[in-house]
Motif scaffolding. Sequence first.
Motif, PDB file in Angstrom:
ATOM      1  N   ASP A  57     -14.222   2.492  12.744  1.00  0.00           N
ATOM      2  CA  ASP A  57     -13.853   3.329  13.812  1.00  0.00           C
ATOM      3  C   ASP A  57     -12.777   2.848  14.655  1.00  0.00           C
ATOM      4  N   LEU A  58     -12.016   2.014  14.145  1.00  0.00           N
ATOM      5  CA  LEU A  58     -10.788   1.820  15.239  1.00  0.00           C
ATOM      6  C   LEU A  58      -9.835   2.849  15.079  1.00  0.00           C
ATOM      7  N   PRO A  59      -9.126   3.236  16.008  1.00  0.00           N
ATOM      8  CA  PRO A  59      -8.061   4.236  16.090  1.00  0.00           C
ATOM      9  C   PRO A  59      -6.777   3.612  15.451  1.00  0.00           C
ATOM     10  N   PRO A  60      -6.023   4.292  15.032  1.00  0.00           N
ATOM     11  CA  PRO A  60      -4.609   3.775  14.238  1.00  0.00           C
ATOM     12  C   PRO A  60      -4.148   2.910  15.285  1.00  0.00           C
ATOM     13  N   ALA A  61      -3.755   3.146  16.492  1.00  0.00           N
ATOM     14  CA  ALA A  61      -3.028   2.302  17.030  1.00  0.00           C
ATOM     15  C   ALA A  61      -3.690   0.708  17.304  1.00  0.00           C
ATOM     16  N   GLU A  62      -5.042   0.819  17.434  1.00  0.00           N
ATOM     17  CA  GLU A  62      -5.638  -0.182  17.407  1.00  0.00           C
ATOM     18  C   GLU A  62      -5.647  -1.276  16.199  1.00  0.00           C
ATOM     19  N   VAL A  63      -5.659  -0.365  15.123  1.00  0.00           N
ATOM     20  CA  VAL A  63      -5.631  -1.221  14.057  1.00  0.00           C
ATOM     21  C   VAL A  63      -4.182  -1.964  13.909  1.00  0.00           C
ATOM     22  N   GLY A  64      -3.360  -1.406  14.462  1.00  0.00           N
ATOM     23  CA  GLY A  64      -1.715  -2.080  14.224  1.00  0.00           C
ATOM     24  C   GLY A  64      -1.836  -3.399  15.374  1.00  0.00           C
ATOM     25  N   ARG A  65      -2.677  -2.992  16.309  1.00  0.00           N
ATOM     26  CA  ARG A  65      -2.739  -4.218  17.432  1.00  0.00           C
ATOM     27  C   ARG A  65      -3.662  -5.549  16.788  1.00  0.00           C
ATOM     28  N   ARG A  85       2.397  -4.483   7.811  1.00  0.00           N
ATOM     29  CA  ARG A  85       2.623  -3.291   8.857  1.00  0.00           C
ATOM     30  C   ARG A  85       3.165  -1.958   8.083  1.00  0.00           C
ATOM     31  N   ALA A  86       4.048  -2.095   7.170  1.00  0.00           N
ATOM     32  CA  ALA A  86       4.809  -1.038   6.551  1.00  0.00           C
ATOM     33  C   ALA A  86       3.338  -0.183   6.120  1.00  0.00           C
ATOM     34  N   ASP A  87       2.369  -0.679   5.713  1.00  0.00           N
ATOM     35  CA  ASP A  87       1.310   0.084   5.016  1.00  0.00           C
ATOM     36  C   ASP A  87       0.714   0.981   6.011  1.00  0.00           C
ATOM     37  N   LEU A  88       0.653   0.647   7.468  1.00  0.00           N
ATOM     38  CA  LEU A  88       0.437   1.640   8.571  1.00  0.00           C
ATOM     39  C   LEU A  88       1.397   2.456   8.746  1.00  0.00           C
ATOM     40  N   LEU A  89       2.757   2.148   8.613  1.00  0.00           N
ATOM     41  CA  LEU A  89       3.664   3.304   8.896  1.00  0.00           C
ATOM     42  C   LEU A  89       4.369   4.146   7.756  1.00  0.00           C
ATOM     43  N   ARG A  90       4.184   3.798   6.585  1.00  0.00           N
ATOM     44  CA  ARG A  90       4.720   4.367   5.433  1.00  0.00           C
ATOM     45  C   ARG A  90       3.899   4.744   4.349  1.00  0.00           C
ATOM     46  N   VAL A  95      -4.421 -13.501   3.188  1.00  0.00           N
ATOM     47  CA  VAL A  95      -3.615 -12.205   2.419  1.00  0.00           C
ATOM     48  C   VAL A  95      -4.759 -11.203   2.638  1.00  0.00           C
ATOM     49  N   ARG A  96      -6.070 -11.602   1.972  1.00  0.00           N
ATOM     50  CA  ARG A  96      -7.387 -10.557   2.082  1.00  0.00           C
ATOM     51  C   ARG A  96      -7.357 -10.116   3.323  1.00  0.00           C
ATOM     52  N   LEU A  97      -7.441 -10.977   4.274  1.00  0.00           N
ATOM     53  CA  LEU A  97      -7.884 -10.324   5.705  1.00  0.00           C
ATOM     54  C   LEU A  97      -6.940  -9.429   6.301  1.00  0.00           C
ATOM     55  N   ALA A  98      -5.464  -9.724   5.863  1.00  0.00           N
ATOM     56  CA  ALA A  98      -4.567  -8.974   6.297  1.00  0.00           C
ATOM     57  C   ALA A  98      -4.715  -7.452   5.713  1.00  0.00           C
ATOM     58  N   ASP A  99      -5.097  -7.528   4.397  1.00  0.00           N
ATOM     59  CA  ASP A  99      -5.231  -6.268   3.440  1.00  0.00           C
ATOM     60  C   ASP A  99      -6.442  -5.366   4.036  1.00  0.00           C
ATOM     61  N   GLU A 100      -7.516  -6.182   4.348  1.00  0.00           N
ATOM     62  CA  GLU A 100      -8.708  -5.137   4.760  1.00  0.00           C
ATOM     63  C   GLU A 100      -8.252  -4.694   6.184  1.00  0.00           C
ATOM     64  N   ILE A 101      -7.362  -5.076   6.953  1.00  0.00           N
ATOM     65  CA  ILE A 101      -6.965  -4.327   8.189  1.00  0.00           C
ATOM     66  C   ILE A 101      -6.324  -3.217   7.782  1.00  0.00           C
ATOM     67  N   VAL A 102      -5.405  -3.366   6.844  1.00  0.00           N
ATOM     68  CA  VAL A 102      -4.487  -1.923   6.680  1.00  0.00           C
ATOM     69  C   VAL A 102      -5.216  -1.096   5.766  1.00  0.00           C
ATOM     70  N   ASP A 103      -6.164  -1.595   4.765  1.00  0.00           N
ATOM     71  CA  ASP A 103      -6.595  -0.930   3.562  1.00  0.00           C
ATOM     72  C   ASP A 103      -7.773  -0.194   3.805  1.00  0.00           C
ATOM     73  N   VAL A 144     -10.659  -1.004   6.129  1.00  0.00           N
ATOM     74  CA  VAL A 144     -12.074  -1.506   6.696  1.00  0.00           C
ATOM     75  C   VAL A 144     -11.945  -1.369   8.241  1.00  0.00           C
ATOM     76  N   ALA A 145     -10.810  -1.397   8.796  1.00  0.00           N
ATOM     77  CA  ALA A 145     -10.689  -1.403  10.174  1.00  0.00           C
ATOM     78  C   ALA A 145     -10.949  -0.145  10.647  1.00  0.00           C
ATOM     79  N   ALA A 146     -10.213   1.051   9.911  1.00  0.00           N
ATOM     80  CA  ALA A 146     -10.387   2.433  10.008  1.00  0.00           C
ATOM     81  C   ALA A 146     -11.870   2.608  10.031  1.00  0.00           C
TER      82      ALA A 146
END
Length: 303
Positions: free
Chosen positions: A66-74, A122-127, A51-59, A61-63
Motif C-alpha cells: 500500500d505504498l503510493p507510487p511517489a513513495e515507492v520511488g522514494r 527507476r525506469a521500471d517506475l517511469l516507463r 538486485v533482488r531487493l531493488a527488484d521487489e521495490i519496483v515489481d 511488493v512495495a505497491a
Amino acid sequence: MARESGLSLYNKVAVETASVVIRSYSTSFGLASRLLAPRTRLQIETIYALVRLADEIVDGVAAAADLPPAEVGRVLDGLEADTLQALRTGYSVNLVVHAFALTARTTGITEELTAPFFRSMRADLLRTEHTANSFDDYVYGSAEVIGLMCLLCFLDGIEVSDDRGKRLREGAQRLGAAFQKVNFLRDLADDFDELGRSYFPGVSVGSFSEADKHRLLDDIDADLLVSGAAIAELPEPVRSAVALAQELFSELSRRLRVTPARELRSTRVRVPNPVKLRIAAEVLFAHRVRRPALRGTKAGRQP
C-alpha cells in the motif's frame, strides 16, 4: 578487541542474510552457483541479493504493501543512497546492503556500476514501453553491469592483461544481456499483463509474431556466441559455473525458438529439472570438474 569481534559477527550475519534472500527467491541463480568456490559464491550472492531487493521495490511488493507510487520511488532512492553510503563507509544498517558493500569494497565495484543499475530500476517506475535507445540503456543497467560486477568477483586478486580484460568484460556484458533478453521473452505475458510493461521496442505483445520471436532470438544467440567465446579466458575455478549458466540459457533460447509465438503470449517456457541436471553433467564432464553431486537440486526462476 570486542569492537572487532562485534564487526566480524555483523559482517557474518550480513553475508548470511544475503544468502538467505537470494536462495529464497533463486532468481537468475541456483544450479550454476553451486559450482563456485565458497568465497566467490558468497560474493555473488551478495550482489544478487541487492538486485533482488531493488527488484521487489519496483515489481510490486512495495505497491502491495500500500505504498503510493511517489513513495515507492522514494524507497528506491533511499536504497540507492544507502548503497552509496555503504560503498564509502563499509557499513549499513540494512544487512543486504552491508553485505553488498563488503563485496564491492573488496573487489572494486563502484558507483560506476551501481548508478546505471539503479537508473534502470527507476525506469521500471517511469516507463511502460521502450525506444531502441532506452532499451539498450535499460539492459546495460539491469543486466550488463551485473555481469561486470560478477566478473570483478571472478577476478578478485587476479591480474589480467588489458586485451584479456577487454574480452572478458565484453563477454560478461553480453552474457548478462542475453540472460535479461531471454527472461523478457519468456515473461512476455506476465510483464505485460501484471506489470503493464513491454520491454522490446517495436514489439506489440498483443500481436507478437513468429518474425518478432526469431528476430529477438537471433539477437540473443549473437550475445551468447560472444559470451561463450570468452569463457575459456576466465580463471579456471569459475569456468564451469559460467559455462553451465551459459548452457542453461542457451537451452531455454532453443526451447523458446520451437515454441509458437502465440503460445508465448500465455505460456512460460521452462527447462525441466532432469534436462538441467543432464546439462550440468555434460558441463562438468567437459571441464573435468570434481564437484559434490547435484542430484535433487531445486531450481528457482532460472531456466
